[in-house]
Scaffold this motif. Structure first.
Motif, PDB file in Angstrom:
ATOM      1  N   LEU A 401       0.831  -1.204   0.000  1.00  0.00           N
ATOM      2  CA  LEU A 401       0.000   0.000   0.000  1.00  0.00           C
ATOM      3  C   LEU A 401       0.864   1.253   0.000  1.00  0.00           C
ATOM      4  O   LEU A 401       0.531   2.252  -0.637  1.00  0.00           O
ATOM      5  CB  LEU A 401      -0.920  -0.004   1.225  1.00  0.00           C
ATOM      6  CG  LEU A 401      -1.903  -1.171   1.352  1.00  0.00           C
ATOM      7  CD1 LEU A 401      -2.806  -0.964   2.564  1.00  0.00           C
ATOM      8  CD2 LEU A 401      -2.748  -1.325   0.090  1.00  0.00           C
ATOM      9  N   ARG A 402       1.964   1.203   0.736  1.00  0.00           N
ATOM     10  CA  ARG A 402       2.884   2.347   0.759  1.00  0.00           C
ATOM     11  C   ARG A 402       3.642   2.477  -0.553  1.00  0.00           C
ATOM     12  O   ARG A 402       3.880   3.574  -1.049  1.00  0.00           O
ATOM     13  CB  ARG A 402       3.894   2.178   1.900  1.00  0.00           C
ATOM     14  CG  ARG A 402       3.295   2.079   3.291  1.00  0.00           C
ATOM     15  CD  ARG A 402       4.391   1.946   4.345  1.00  0.00           C
ATOM     16  NE  ARG A 402       3.842   1.641   5.654  1.00  0.00           N
ATOM     17  CZ  ARG A 402       3.891   0.447   6.241  1.00  0.00           C
ATOM     18  NH1 ARG A 402       4.499  -0.567   5.628  1.00  0.00           N
ATOM     19  NH2 ARG A 402       3.367   0.268   7.423  1.00  0.00           N
ATOM     20  N   GLU A 403       4.041   1.327  -1.091  1.00  0.00           N
ATOM     21  CA  GLU A 403       4.872   1.302  -2.294  1.00  0.00           C
ATOM     22  C   GLU A 403       4.384   0.214  -3.242  1.00  0.00           C
ATOM     23  O   GLU A 403       4.837  -0.929  -3.166  1.00  0.00           O
ATOM     24  CB  GLU A 403       6.339   1.014  -1.931  1.00  0.00           C
ATOM     25  CG  GLU A 403       7.025   2.067  -1.096  1.00  0.00           C
ATOM     26  CD  GLU A 403       8.483   1.730  -0.850  1.00  0.00           C
ATOM     27  OE1 GLU A 403       9.323   2.601  -1.085  1.00  0.00           O
ATOM     28  OE2 GLU A 403       8.791   0.586  -0.436  1.00  0.00           O
ATOM     29  N   PRO A 404       3.465   0.523  -4.138  1.00  0.00           N
ATOM     30  CA  PRO A 404       3.042  -0.493  -5.105  1.00  0.00           C
ATOM     31  C   PRO A 404       4.203  -1.032  -5.940  1.00  0.00           C
ATOM     32  O   PRO A 404       4.123  -2.140  -6.465  1.00  0.00           O
ATOM     33  CB  PRO A 404       2.030   0.264  -5.983  1.00  0.00           C
ATOM     34  CG  PRO A 404       1.534   1.366  -5.110  1.00  0.00           C
ATOM     35  CD  PRO A 404       2.701   1.779  -4.275  1.00  0.00           C
ATOM     36  N   GLU A 405       5.287  -0.254  -6.020  1.00  0.00           N
ATOM     37  CA  GLU A 405       6.460  -0.658  -6.794  1.00  0.00           C
ATOM     38  C   GLU A 405       7.477  -1.415  -5.941  1.00  0.00           C
ATOM     39  O   GLU A 405       8.660  -1.519  -6.296  1.00  0.00           O
ATOM     40  CB  GLU A 405       7.123   0.580  -7.413  1.00  0.00           C
ATOM     41  CG  GLU A 405       7.745   1.552  -6.421  1.00  0.00           C
ATOM     42  CD  GLU A 405       6.763   2.490  -5.753  1.00  0.00           C
ATOM     43  OE1 GLU A 405       7.201   3.310  -4.923  1.00  0.00           O
ATOM     44  OE2 GLU A 405       5.545   2.410  -6.043  1.00  0.00           O
ATOM     45  N   PHE A 406       7.046  -1.990  -4.806  1.00  0.00           N
ATOM     46  CA  PHE A 406       7.952  -2.633  -3.856  1.00  0.00           C
ATOM     47  C   PHE A 406       8.829  -3.695  -4.514  1.00  0.00           C
ATOM     48  O   PHE A 406      10.016  -3.827  -4.192  1.00  0.00           O
ATOM     49  CB  PHE A 406       7.139  -3.243  -2.711  1.00  0.00           C
ATOM     50  CG  PHE A 406       7.955  -3.853  -1.612  1.00  0.00           C
ATOM     51  CD1 PHE A 406       8.916  -3.121  -0.931  1.00  0.00           C
ATOM     52  CD2 PHE A 406       7.758  -5.183  -1.239  1.00  0.00           C
ATOM     53  CE1 PHE A 406       9.668  -3.686   0.094  1.00  0.00           C
ATOM     54  CE2 PHE A 406       8.495  -5.755  -0.209  1.00  0.00           C
ATOM     55  CZ  PHE A 406       9.457  -5.013   0.456  1.00  0.00           C
TER      56      PHE A 406
END
Length: 434
Positions: A401-406
């Motif tokens: 949720l914080r970083e969709p590109e995790f």
């Protein structure tokens, strides 16, 4: 002068709209060899192969329309698949209307809910990625409000005025979640049998929608979890009392779903490894029973055990540290391998928010990115191939949720060259800027 005629790029196959094929899918390691972390190596579960070990954990968003997924879910879930998550699991979807956590929960209890799910499945498949769905019943924790509706002056119970059903909560025993909460109805044997059929029917609908895998939600104090615990299950019939009786509902549901899904489709189960109630001075669900349960699941056709914890009692005392759930997953994994049941994979979830931690959980040499030993200092050996790991894949929730590109950022931080979405090729991540 000869003008070269432009041709359309190869379209993604099997979807009802044009989008360029992602070949290979985003998140695929482009390098090969021993230098590639286990995190970016493929994992095969029955007929499903994941190109990396990242899974988007099912996360409730309280945004469905009478159980039907909407454009919100298409964008929300599609963002993770677009950016390299090998498997995205749709949030807990109720198998009966009274099994929703909130009136706005996802559901799969009627045929009209198939098409909205299929639309999302098609998009995820267009990106070359896999998608699953978690099937659930909330039990005594049903009929609550979405968390943003709860205020100091407004309780979380969803009453009839806002679409709730506090007079029709199901549970193994008539024990309320907490003081001031509605008392659920103890399920009859006929209702238990109908519940098992509802899970099977929902699984059939999921197959019609084209999902790649199904997860049974047996964790977090929802109905199946309530049956497992001797605190919430005080029945005296065939569904309560002994360990064998308390796990009966989960095993019956597992058999029923396995019987109606393709032989090539992997089946996942999520459990709470402990309900964190050992301090209460009475029998409770704990890690030892989870190990005992885990040993039974491979023979029922379960391909992965998703290890979480807690959620069944407001008096729980969780011993929180970064690896508090990962370590339990590792213990279950090691126990299965000692027992010769290493064919069932293990998934770890909880507080996985950095590249180094994600790597360490599944890394074959049992080390952190910096070369240190695993958090508890133990080295568990996989008897099949000599590898070491706490789990076979990581299920990540809030960090996505914080970083969709995790996934893409993790690859950059670990020095792994991976395939980006083809449309984003001009915007690669640069390690020195992260």
């Amino acid at each position: 002068m000869t003008v070269k005629k432009l041709t359309a790029s190869t379209p993604a196959a099997g979807v009802p709209f044009y989008t360029p094929a992602q070949t290979p899918p985003a998140g695929t390691a482009l390098d090969t060899g021993a230098e590639v972390p286990t995190l970016f190596t493929p994992l095969k579960l029955r007929g499903m192969t994941l190109q990396n070990r990242f899974v988007v954990s099912p996360m409730c968003t309280y945004s469905a329309d009478d159980g039907h997924l909407t454009d919100w879910h298409l964008v929300h879930l599609g963002a993770f698949a677009l950016r390299g998550a090998a498997l995205t699991i749709v949030e807990a979807s109720a198998v009966t209307p009274n099994g929703r956590i909130s009136p706005e929960d996802s559901g799969l209890w009627q045929d009209s809910q198939i098409a909205p799910l299929k639309r999302i499945v098609d998009f995820v498949h267009s990106q070359g990625q896999k998608i699953g769905i978690q099937l659930a019943h909330a039990g005594r924790k049903a009929s609550t409000l979405g968390p943003w509706h709860v205020t100091p002056t407004r309780r979380e119970i969803a009453t009839a005025e806002v679409g709730g059903w506090t007079d029709n909560l199901w549970a193994p025993s008539a024990i309320a979640w907490d003081e001031g909460y509605p008392t659920p109805k103890e399920m009859t044997v006929a209702q238990i049998e109908s519940l098992v059929q509802s899970f099977a029917d929902a699984a059939k609908r999921a197959v019609q929608a084209g999902v790649d895998t199904i997860e049974i939600h047996g964790a977090h104090g929802y109905l199946i979890s309530e049956f497992l615990s001797p605190i919430t299950n005080q029945r005296t019939d065939a569904y309560g009392g002994s360990f064998e009786n308390r796990i009966r509902v989960l095993l019956d549901i597992t058999r029923a779903i396995r019987a109606v899904i393709p032989a090539t489709m992997p089946l996942l189960v999520r459990i709470s490894a402990t309900e964190w109630m050992s301090h209460a001075g009475q029998p409770s669900w704990d890690l030892a029973q989870s190990k005992q349960l885990a040993a039974l699941l491979p023979d029922l056709g379960v391909d992965l055990l998703d290890v979480s914890s807690g959620g069944n009692n407001p008096l729980q005392k969780i011993q929180v540290h970064p690896y508090y759930q990962v370590d339990m997953a590792g213990e279950i994994r090691a126990e299965l391998r000692r027992a010769g049941k290493g064919g069932m994979a293990i998934g770890a979830v909880g507080m996985i928010s950095t590249a180094e931690m994600a790597r360490s959980v599944v890394q074959a040499d049992g080390t952190l990115a910096g070369g240190e030993q695993t958090q508890d200092g133990q080295v568990e050996i996989d008897g099949e191939n000599g590898a070491v790991a706490k789990a076979d894949l990581v299920l990540v929730a809030r960090q996505f949720l914080r970083e969709p590109e995790f996934v893409l950022k993790t690859a950059t931080l670990l020095g792994v060259k991976v395939q980006p979405p083809v449309q984003y090729h001009r915007a690669p991540f640069k390690r020195e800027r992260l």
